[in-house]
Write an enzyme that holds these catalytic residues in place. Structure first.
Site, PDB file in Angstrom:
ATOM      1  N   LYS A   1      10.542   3.538   3.502  1.00  0.00           N
ATOM      2  CA  LYS A   1      10.413   4.976   3.332  1.00  0.00           C
ATOM      3  C   LYS A   1      11.398   5.490   2.289  1.00  0.00           C
ATOM      4  O   LYS A   1      12.585   5.141   2.326  1.00  0.00           O
ATOM      5  CB  LYS A   1      10.623   5.696   4.670  1.00  0.00           C
TER       6      LYS A   1
ATOM      7  N   CYS B   1       6.753  51.789   1.762  1.00  0.00           N
ATOM      8  CA  CYS B   1       7.485  50.682   1.137  1.00  0.00           C
ATOM      9  C   CYS B   1       6.622  50.110   0.016  1.00  0.00           C
ATOM     10  O   CYS B   1       5.536  49.580   0.273  1.00  0.00           O
ATOM     11  CB  CYS B   1       7.797  49.623   2.190  1.00  0.00           C
TER      12      CYS B   1
ATOM     13  N   ASP C   1       1.414  10.507   3.650  1.00  0.00           N
ATOM     14  CA  ASP C   1       2.037  11.412   4.614  1.00  0.00           C
ATOM     15  C   ASP C   1       0.938  12.279   5.216  1.00  0.00           C
ATOM     16  O   ASP C   1       0.713  13.417   4.805  1.00  0.00           O
ATOM     17  CB  ASP C   1       3.092  12.268   3.918  1.00  0.00           C
TER      18      ASP C   1
ATOM     19  N   GLU D   1       0.846  -1.195   0.000  1.00  0.00           N
ATOM     20  CA  GLU D   1       0.000   0.000   0.000  1.00  0.00           C
ATOM     21  C   GLU D   1       0.880   1.243   0.000  1.00  0.00           C
ATOM     22  O   GLU D   1       1.981   1.236   0.570  1.00  0.00           O
ATOM     23  CB  GLU D   1      -0.888   0.026   1.262  1.00  0.00           C
TER      24      GLU D   1
ATOM     25  N   CYS E   1       9.803  45.013   7.824  1.00  0.00           N
ATOM     26  CA  CYS E   1      10.010  46.419   7.488  1.00  0.00           C
ATOM     27  C   CYS E   1       8.840  47.196   8.076  1.00  0.00           C
ATOM     28  O   CYS E   1       7.689  46.949   7.690  1.00  0.00           O
ATOM     29  CB  CYS E   1      10.064  46.598   5.968  1.00  0.00           C
TER      30      CYS E   1
ATOM     31  N   TYR F   1      -7.487   1.872   5.479  1.00  0.00           N
ATOM     32  CA  TYR F   1      -6.665   0.729   5.058  1.00  0.00           C
ATOM     33  C   TYR F   1      -6.587  -0.426   6.056  1.00  0.00           C
ATOM     34  O   TYR F   1      -5.862  -1.387   5.803  1.00  0.00           O
ATOM     35  CB  TYR F   1      -5.248   1.187   4.710  1.00  0.00           C
TER      36      TYR F   1
ATOM     37  N   CYS G   1      15.582  47.151   4.907  1.00  0.00           N
ATOM     38  CA  CYS G   1      14.641  46.701   3.880  1.00  0.00           C
ATOM     39  C   CYS G   1      15.302  46.807   2.505  1.00  0.00           C
ATOM     40  O   CYS G   1      15.836  47.865   2.155  1.00  0.00           O
ATOM     41  CB  CYS G   1      13.374  47.545   3.916  1.00  0.00           C
TER      42      CYS G   1
ATOM     43  N   CYS H   1      13.074  49.791   0.526  1.00  0.00           N
ATOM     44  CA  CYS H   1      13.009  51.201   0.963  1.00  0.00           C
ATOM     45  C   CYS H   1      14.134  51.586   1.923  1.00  0.00           C
ATOM     46  O   CYS H   1      14.190  52.723   2.395  1.00  0.00           O
ATOM     47  CB  CYS H   1      11.650  51.491   1.592  1.00  0.00           C
TER      48      CYS H   1
ATOM     49  N   LYS I   1       2.182   4.644   1.343  1.00  0.00           N
ATOM     50  CA  LYS I   1       2.258   5.181   2.719  1.00  0.00           C
ATOM     51  C   LYS I   1       1.979   6.688   2.656  1.00  0.00           C
ATOM     52  O   LYS I   1       2.830   7.461   2.238  1.00  0.00           O
ATOM     53  CB  LYS I   1       3.631   4.912   3.330  1.00  0.00           C
TER      54      LYS I   1
END
Length: 668
Positions: free
Chosen positions: A312, A430, A117, A113, A424, A225, A406, A409, A115
């Protein structure tokens, strides 16, 4: 290694792995890859085997992992939710097969099957009805998240007729598709919230939300499952998978019955190549002995079944050259470093850029100009730099430091205590912040202004027609000038101005969301509008008064008070008021069920089995009134779990009765 050194290393690994377990299962914010976690776990197991006198009952090697959150009822699993042994190499699979063959002979099959996540979940059914949904927790007991799981569209609430037993459990994985993850994560970024690292974390975070109506808005999916019953109804796992599919459960179509280990290895190789075709993440393959009788014969260890193992896939990783680091400024002012890379093929796509997350991550990597870096794209959607190949570092290469000002700016950046991101503060001067705020304001989930798009906003800013959201409502005055501009046809200008005019009817909660206050997303804006009723109450609210509203924590409250403390922001609000925008929430008529709470005032604080919105509705439908802050005028403080200590202290000082939600219902 001496006995003393072994003891010290065992203690170090145990503490570290427990923290990683907590980060993964409870906070849904892992700080280590699965591969590295398993490597440390294996090192710990080897040391404990060599020095059994230091094996502790609560060692991570003896636990499935995870902790119980306080927000949900804890339920003991009827059948423990064990974890599977992991391997990353084929030889260990061959060794697993040899152990099975030694115990059973040659007459057995495997089921392979994908796997997923995601987040492990156990569903209990009685009489064909969904009775309870419980997370893995620590493997012995987990969190009852039934209300949230009921919102997942392909989890059957009632089974169609079939030959299923009266009571059974079915287990599987809750996950989020990649496209949904990207869309929802972008919305979090838009709201100035920290994005989730991957779909697994987002799914886990969603399942742990207190408000199931919010869970329903996030498209979760499940694959089931494994079936558990008191009396075994089927002879094989494969047979049970086909049966539960017929009962209406969502079973993955890529499962395969394998005759031997050669078939298993072929399946693993196939999906190692094809996994990027899927709309969801997988991180490996699960291999199970098919026959239930043979499973019973093989039995279990304290932590995992002897008849199953998971292979895995290592996260895909490539090496390439770091060409430069650039910085992106978001509409909330967050400055994010991005690595510009020599293009390289990774997981089926050409990667030219990788996220560096923040200044802390840059410091950890210790980047130098022209470094050779390892880039990974495992559970992460966005590629990230894992480490630097220092052996290839050029002599005299200059270190790369995070910027102090920044990049747009040149304003000195700020970082708040406890936060990783630098910001910033020049939100009125900005460019990416100004343009980003206006683009956010016109968006579908905010003011939904037809005829205006991101490119148009950019052009209006460049030409000096719009520097604030309030300027959009004055564009009518510049209609003739707009007509002279390239790509601004008469019809498009009419559509744009009509869309702007219509947006004046958008409700207060949309205007509030459109302002782009950091951490004030769509849901928070709606709750604030409902609670404070109008912009003036909200602007005048203190941090304590703000946190009295449902789901408004101190971080959000501080952000709101900070925003409204700015004279320029208040000036914008007054302009919007003068331009006719809705800054008062629509009063909803409450049909009284009784007058049992008439003349009584309440504040609701903490978490409850039902949402605070529902408790508010009950109070108001029975004649009661909700206040925004604790004062002598308050009759009752309805207290739930995790209530703020300052509220409790203030209510106690004023001798205000503190009641539970059960006592509130008893008053009715």
């Amino acid at each position: 290694m001496s006995s003393t050194q072994a003891k010290q290393r065992i203690e170090e690994l145990s503490a570290e792995l427990k923290q990683h377990n907590y980060n993964y299962y409870v906070l849904a914010m892992p700080t280590i890859s699965d591969f590295d976690f398993d490597k440390k776990l294996r090192e710990l197991a080897d040391l404990e085997k060599q020095y059994p006198e230091y094996l502790s009952a609560d060692s991570p090697t003896q636990r499935v992992g995870g902790e119980i959150t306080k927000e949900f009822q804890t339920v003991r699993h009827r059948w423990p939710m064990l974890s599977l042994g992991n391997t990353y190499n084929e030889q260990e699979l061959v060794d697993f097969d040899n152990r099975i063959r030694k115990a059973l002979g040659d007459n057995f099959e495997y089921v392979c099957e994908l796997k997923f996540d995601g987040l492990s979940m156990s569903l209990s059914y009685k009489g064909g009805q969904l009775l309870r949904a419980v997370t893995r927790g620590d493997g012995v007991q987990g969190d009852d998240v039934t209300a949230n799981v009921r919102t997942i569209h392909n989890v059957p609430k009632k089974l169609k007729t079939g030959d299923y037993p009266d009571e059974f459990e079915i287990r599987g994985e809750v996950f989020m598709h990649l496209k949904a993850f990207e869309r929802l994560n972008n919305e979090r970024v838009e709201a100035g919230e920290v994005p989730y690292a991957n779909p697994r974390n987002f799914a886990s975070g969603t399942i742990k939300l207190q408000d199931s109506t919010e869970v329903a808005k996030r498209p979760l999916d499940t694959y089931l499952y494994f079936l558990y019953t008191e009396k075994q109804q089927f002879k094989t796992h494969w047979e049970s998978l086909q049966a539960v599919k017929g009962w209406g459960f969502h079973v993955n179509e890529h499962n395969r019955l394998c005759k031997d280990i050669r078939d298993v290895l072929a399946f693993i190789a196939e999906w190692g190549e094809r996994r990027h075709e899927l709309s969801y993440d997988i991180d490996g393959i699960v291999i199970k002995v098919n026959s239930y009788a043979q499973q019973q014969e093989l039995g279990f260890t304290a932590k995992s079944p002897r008849w199953a193992i998971s292979y895995k896939y290592a996260a895909e990783r490539v090496e390439t050259e770091l060409q430069s680091v650039s910085y992106q400024v978001g509409r909330t002012g967050a400055v994010t470093p991005v690595a510009n890379l020599k293009p390289v093929l990774l997981a089926g796509t050409t990667v030219k850029r990788a996220t560096l997350h923040n200044a802390n991550e840059m410091a950890r990597l210790d980047l130098h100009e022209g470094d050779s870096v390892y880039v990974e794209k495992g559970g992460e959607i966005i590629p990230k730099i894992i480490s630097v190949n220092t052996d290839k570092r050029k002599a005299g290469a200059e270190p790369i430091h995070y910027v102090t000002h920044c990049p747009v700016c040149d304003t000195l950046l700020e970082r708040k205590e406890g936060e990783a991101a630098w910001y910033c503060p020049n939100d009125e001067g900005c460019q990416p912040q100004i343009v980003g705020k206006m683009q956010h304001f016109i968006g579908r989930k905010a003011m939904n202004i037809d005829g205006l798009g991101d490119e148009t906003i950019e052009t209006l800013y460049q030409k000096g027609f719009a520097c604030h959201i309030s300027d959009l409502y004055e564009l009518k005055q510049h209609e003739e000038e707009l007509k002279k501009m390239e790509r601004f046809g008469e019809k498009s200008i009419t559509n744009m101005l009509d869309g702007i005019e219509r947006s004046k009817q958008m409700p207060f909660e949309k205007v509030l969301f459109g302002l782009g206050i950091r951490y004030v997303g769509e849901t928070v804006a709606r709750k604030l509008a409902t609670y404070f009723k109008n912009i003036d109450n909200l602007m005048a609210a203190s941090v304590e008064e703000l946190t009295a509203a449902e789901e408004i924590g101190e971080r959000i409250a501080q952000s709101i008070t900070e925003y409204f403390s700015g004279a320029e922001h208040r000036a914008q609000i007054e302009k919007l008021r003068g331009q006719g925008l809705q800054l008062v929430a629509e009063e909803k008529t409450v049909e009284l069920a009784s007058d049992k709470l008439a003349g009584k005032t309440f504040i609701i604080s903490g978490t409850f089995a039902v949402s605070r919105d529902e408790l508010t509705r009950i109070i108001e439908q029975n004649g009661g009134k909700i206040l925004s802050s604790i004062s002598a005028k308050l009759n009752y403080l309805v207290a739930g779990d995790n209530m703020g200590p300052s509220k409790l202290e203030k209510a106690t000082k004023l001798n205000i009765p503190i009641i539970s939600d059960t006592e509130l219902m008893a008053m009715l």
